[in-house]
Enzyme design. Structure first.
Site, PDB file in Angstrom:
ATOM      1  CB  CYS A   1      -0.878  -0.011   1.248  1.00 51.20           C
ATOM      2  SG  CYS A   1      -1.900   1.464   1.440  1.00 51.20           S
TER       3      CYS A   1
ATOM      4  CB  CYS B   1      -3.022   4.288  -5.649  1.00 51.66           C
ATOM      5  SG  CYS B   1      -4.383   3.564  -4.704  1.00 51.66           S
TER       6      CYS B   1
HETATM    7  N1  DGL Z   1      -3.921   1.011  -1.140  1.00 52.63           N
HETATM    8  C1  DGL Z   1      -3.771   2.429  -0.976  1.00 52.63           C
HETATM    9  C2  DGL Z   1      -2.499   2.927  -1.666  1.00 52.63           C
HETATM   10  O1  DGL Z   1      -1.827   2.195  -2.381  1.00 52.63           O
HETATM   11  C3  DGL Z   1      -4.924   3.251  -1.401  1.00 52.63           C
HETATM   12  C4  DGL Z   1      -6.251   3.009  -0.792  1.00 52.63           C
HETATM   13  C5  DGL Z   1      -6.611   3.825   0.445  1.00 52.63           C
HETATM   14  O2  DGL Z   1      -6.682   5.061   0.396  1.00 52.63           O
HETATM   15  O3  DGL Z   1      -6.835   3.184   1.447  1.00 52.63           O
HETATM   16  O4  DGL Z   1      -2.157   4.053  -1.463  1.00 52.63           O
END
Ligand code: DGL
Length: 419
Positions: A153, A277
């Site tokens: 993430c 993301c």
């Molecule tokens: N998985 C998160 C990222 O890669 C984005 C999703 C979220 O905001 O929770 O930044």
């Protein structure tokens, strides 16, 4: 007077620094105080004293977007499995490994916590994710501990990578911790292939606010970077029922606003998109289409609006494959690749609200109410207002399941076999 202002500033800065340190210190002390791993946010200390090689690799995200990283790890083949030499051998590099995946869906989007001043709480959530992977507790029984943590993430990497590394060091456990942001910057450098233009980093609002990507990219290249933070795209891809706008329209509007401000600032032409993301690789084609759409839009004088700002053939960098490579290198260097060669047995978990927890407040659709979710503060590392339950394919929202099935076949297969 000046002394007073200086003193106040000193006190404020000291307080901020202490509050920041406290998030890690609290998590470290809490887990140390519970070496049996019998409460949330703790792990069994003796699990990390023996041979860790055949433990699974932990991967976590704020939701299901991190499955794109898991897929890249499963598909990775850049080394000879027997010798470790560079070069694909037709056998995935992690063929002998098992994985434990966790998506903190009840508390997502992570990308919006910084905008409401809850960065400390977000950091605590991220430490709790790591502790869940390290520990054995889950809502309906035991899970295995892990030998490595992949922060799949971008937002969690931006706000929590250093915290997790510091905590692991304090616990004295030989766990490998990998984040996606440096890996993405490395991928940008290694695939530039002569590209010298501007890089658009597409990420959450929180990742953009942290400046993690511009900093990481500046270490490997001098190319100009511009960030596009979307407040709702990740949640929409996740299937969040509160996001009513179709994914394609969100992307088109976000890209339109981004190009408008880039043009107003006289930004350098953009030739590369960083998918900053984890959810965005699932809609990579729609992102390219949105840039192509705006590139072709005519202005009042008939000329194409952003033809000079966006090259016709945009490159995309997905940090996932580079994260897989960083993970392989670390495990290999530490001689921690699995020896038992177990090929099955991945486990998947997802968080859900715990209505039994005192004070928890739910929205009509059963998710955490917005005010509750974003009103929490750090300082309660052992709280259990969400619980982590096994995730199976049938628990995913229909649209998300379709995306995983169509775009992440290795993960989808593994998810089918998950209990
Ligand atoms: N998985 C998160 C990222 O890669 C984005 C999703 C979220 O905001 O929770 O930044």
């Amino acid at each position: 007077m000046a002394t007073c202002v200086r003193l106040t500033l000193f006190c404020v800065l000291t307080f901020v620094a202490r509050a920041a340190d406290d998030v890690v210190a609290t998590a470290v002390a809490y887990a140390k105080a519970h070496p049996q791993g019998d409460v949330p946010a703790s792990f069994v200390a003796t699990d990390y004293q023996g041979d860790l090689r055949d433990l699974p690799i932990g991967v976590f995200d704020s939701g299901v977007g991190g499955l794109t990283v898991l897929e890249a790890i499963k598909a990775h083949d850049r080394h000879h499995n027997l010798t470790g030499e560079d070069g694909a051998d037709g056998v995935p590099d992690f063929a002998g490994e098992r994985f434990v995946y966790f998506g903190d869906q009840a508390n997502m989007p992570y990308g919006n916590y910084s905008a409401v001043g809850r960065t400390g709480f977000l950091r605590e959530l991220i430490l709790r994710d790591a502790l869940f992977l390290l520990g054995r507790r889950q809502a309906s029984g035991d899970k295995p501990p892990v030998k490595a943590i992949v922060i799949a993430c971008n937002t969690a990497t931006a706000y929590g990578l250093e915290d997790i590394r510091a905590a692991v060091k304090s616990w004295g456990i030989p766990i490998i911790v990998i984040g996606v942001v440096e890996a993405g910057a490395q991928g940008l450098a290694e695939t530039a292939d002569g590209a010298q233009g501007g890089v658009a980093v597409l990420a959450t609002v929180g990742t953009c606010a942290s400046n993690a990507y511009p900093k990481a990219i500046a270490k490997v290249t001098g190319r100009p970077v511009r960030q596009l933070g979307s407040a709702s795209l990740a949640a929409a891809i996740e299937g969040d029922p509160s996001v009513k706008t179709p994914i394609r329209d969100i992307i088109r509007a976000d890209v339109g606003a981004f190009l408008k401000s880039a043009a107003a600032d006289g930004a350098a032409p953009i030739d590369t998109l960083m998918l900053g993301c984890t959810h965005y690789p699932l809609v990579a084609d729609e992102i390219t289409a949105a840039f192509a759409y705006w590139r072709e839009q005519p202005a009042a004088d008939g000329r194409k609006l952003y033809a000079k700002l966006v090259v016709p053939q945009l490159k995309q960098v997905n940090p996932a494959a580079w994260t897989a490579e960083a993970l392989w290198r670390s495990l290999h260097a530490a001689k921690m690749m699995a020896v038992a060669k177990t090929t099955s047995g991945d486990q998947f978990y997802i968080s859900i609200p715990n209505p039994q927890w005192k004070g928890v407040s739910l929205a009509a659709d059963g998710t955490l109410a917005y005010e509750y979710k974003y009103g929490r503060s750090e300082g309660q590392i052992g709280r259990e207002d969400t619980i982590n339950v096994p995730m199976t394919a049938d628990k995913l929202p229909g649209a998300t399941a379709g995306l995983v099935r169509d775009k992440l076949p290795l993960t989808w297969r593994s998810l089918q076999g998950a209990r």
